[in-house]
Design a protein around this motif. Structure first.
Motif, PDB file in Angstrom:
ATOM      1  N   LYS A  13       0.866  -1.184   0.000  1.00  0.00           N
ATOM      2  CA  LYS A  13       0.000   0.000   0.000  1.00  0.00           C
ATOM      3  C   LYS A  13       0.899   1.229   0.000  1.00  0.00           C
ATOM      4  O   LYS A  13       1.629   1.474   0.957  1.00  0.00           O
ATOM      5  CB  LYS A  13      -0.914   0.005   1.219  1.00  0.00           C
TER       6      LYS A  13
ATOM      7  N   ASP B 248       4.200   6.748   4.483  1.00  0.00           N
ATOM      8  CA  ASP B 248       4.157   7.129   5.895  1.00  0.00           C
ATOM      9  C   ASP B 248       5.351   6.548   6.648  1.00  0.00           C
ATOM     10  O   ASP B 248       6.005   7.246   7.436  1.00  0.00           O
ATOM     11  CB  ASP B 248       2.841   6.671   6.524  1.00  0.00           C
TER      12      ASP B 248
ATOM     13  N   TRP C 142       0.926   3.573   3.006  1.00  0.00           N
ATOM     14  CA  TRP C 142       1.568   3.019   4.198  1.00  0.00           C
ATOM     15  C   TRP C 142       3.085   3.120   4.074  1.00  0.00           C
ATOM     16  O   TRP C 142       3.781   3.451   5.033  1.00  0.00           O
ATOM     17  CB  TRP C 142       1.165   1.571   4.415  1.00  0.00           C
ATOM     18  N   LYS C 143       3.599   2.807   2.891  1.00  0.00           N
ATOM     19  CA  LYS C 143       5.042   2.886   2.672  1.00  0.00           C
ATOM     20  C   LYS C 143       5.522   4.337   2.776  1.00  0.00           C
ATOM     21  O   LYS C 143       6.538   4.611   3.420  1.00  0.00           O
ATOM     22  CB  LYS C 143       5.402   2.267   1.321  1.00  0.00           C
TER      23      LYS C 143
END
Length: 162
Positions: free
Chosen positions: A97, A103, A100-101
């Motif tokens: 995702k 972040d 997510w990466k």
């Protein structure tokens, strides 16, 4: 050009691939810090400890010998990011995702050593796009290192430059 020596590594994400990549590094006698989210209750490193324990139960075993598990330390993103400063290689292996990466990259960037290589184990996301989630100074040291599953038995790794 001098040889790049990995004295210590970190794997970000203690899922199936992350834990087995950590085991693969441990098999090469490379100390590795395996990271994941802090557990909601109990031991903050509970998620990672559970993943490390599971390595000893998998068949075929991701560990060359059971004692190699001693090369793997448990850590979490909430309390232990300072440990990244000692790592020569950091491999991200979280879910595929992009947000997510991105972040996670923002969170770890201040703790990455000036000579460390940062990599993603992604199999389907653009390495160039992932690099954009890192500060400009870190981008030349970012690449893809895609291990095939299971890493110990699939003698194939894909290296992807930005």
């Amino acid at each position: 050009m001098s040889n790049f020596i990995v004295r210590k590594a970190a794997v970000l994400g203690a899922g199936v691939m992350g834990a087995q990549i950590a085991a693969h590094l441990a098999n090469a006698e490379v100390p590795v810090v395996l990271f994941d989210l802090p557990a909601a209750t109990g031991d903050a490193n509970g998620i990672v400890r559970k993943a490390i324990d599971a390595l000893g139960k998998l068949e075929p075993s991701p560990l060359a010998t059971k004692d190699r598990v001693a090369y793997i330390d448990a850590a979490n993103y909430g309390q232990d990011l300072e440990q990244l400063r000692d790592c020569d290689l950091i491999i991200e292996a979280i879910a595929e995702k992009m947000e997510w990466k991105d972040d996670l990259y923002r969170r770890i960037a201040p703790f990455i050593a000036p000579t460390a290589i940062i990599a993603s184990n992604t199999s389907g996301l653009s390495i160039n796009r992932l690099a954009e989630g890192l500060p400009e100074a870190l981008r030349p040291r970012f690449c893809g290192i895609h291990f095939f599953n299971p890493p110990r038995y699939m003698h194939l790794v894909e290296l992807i430059a930005t």
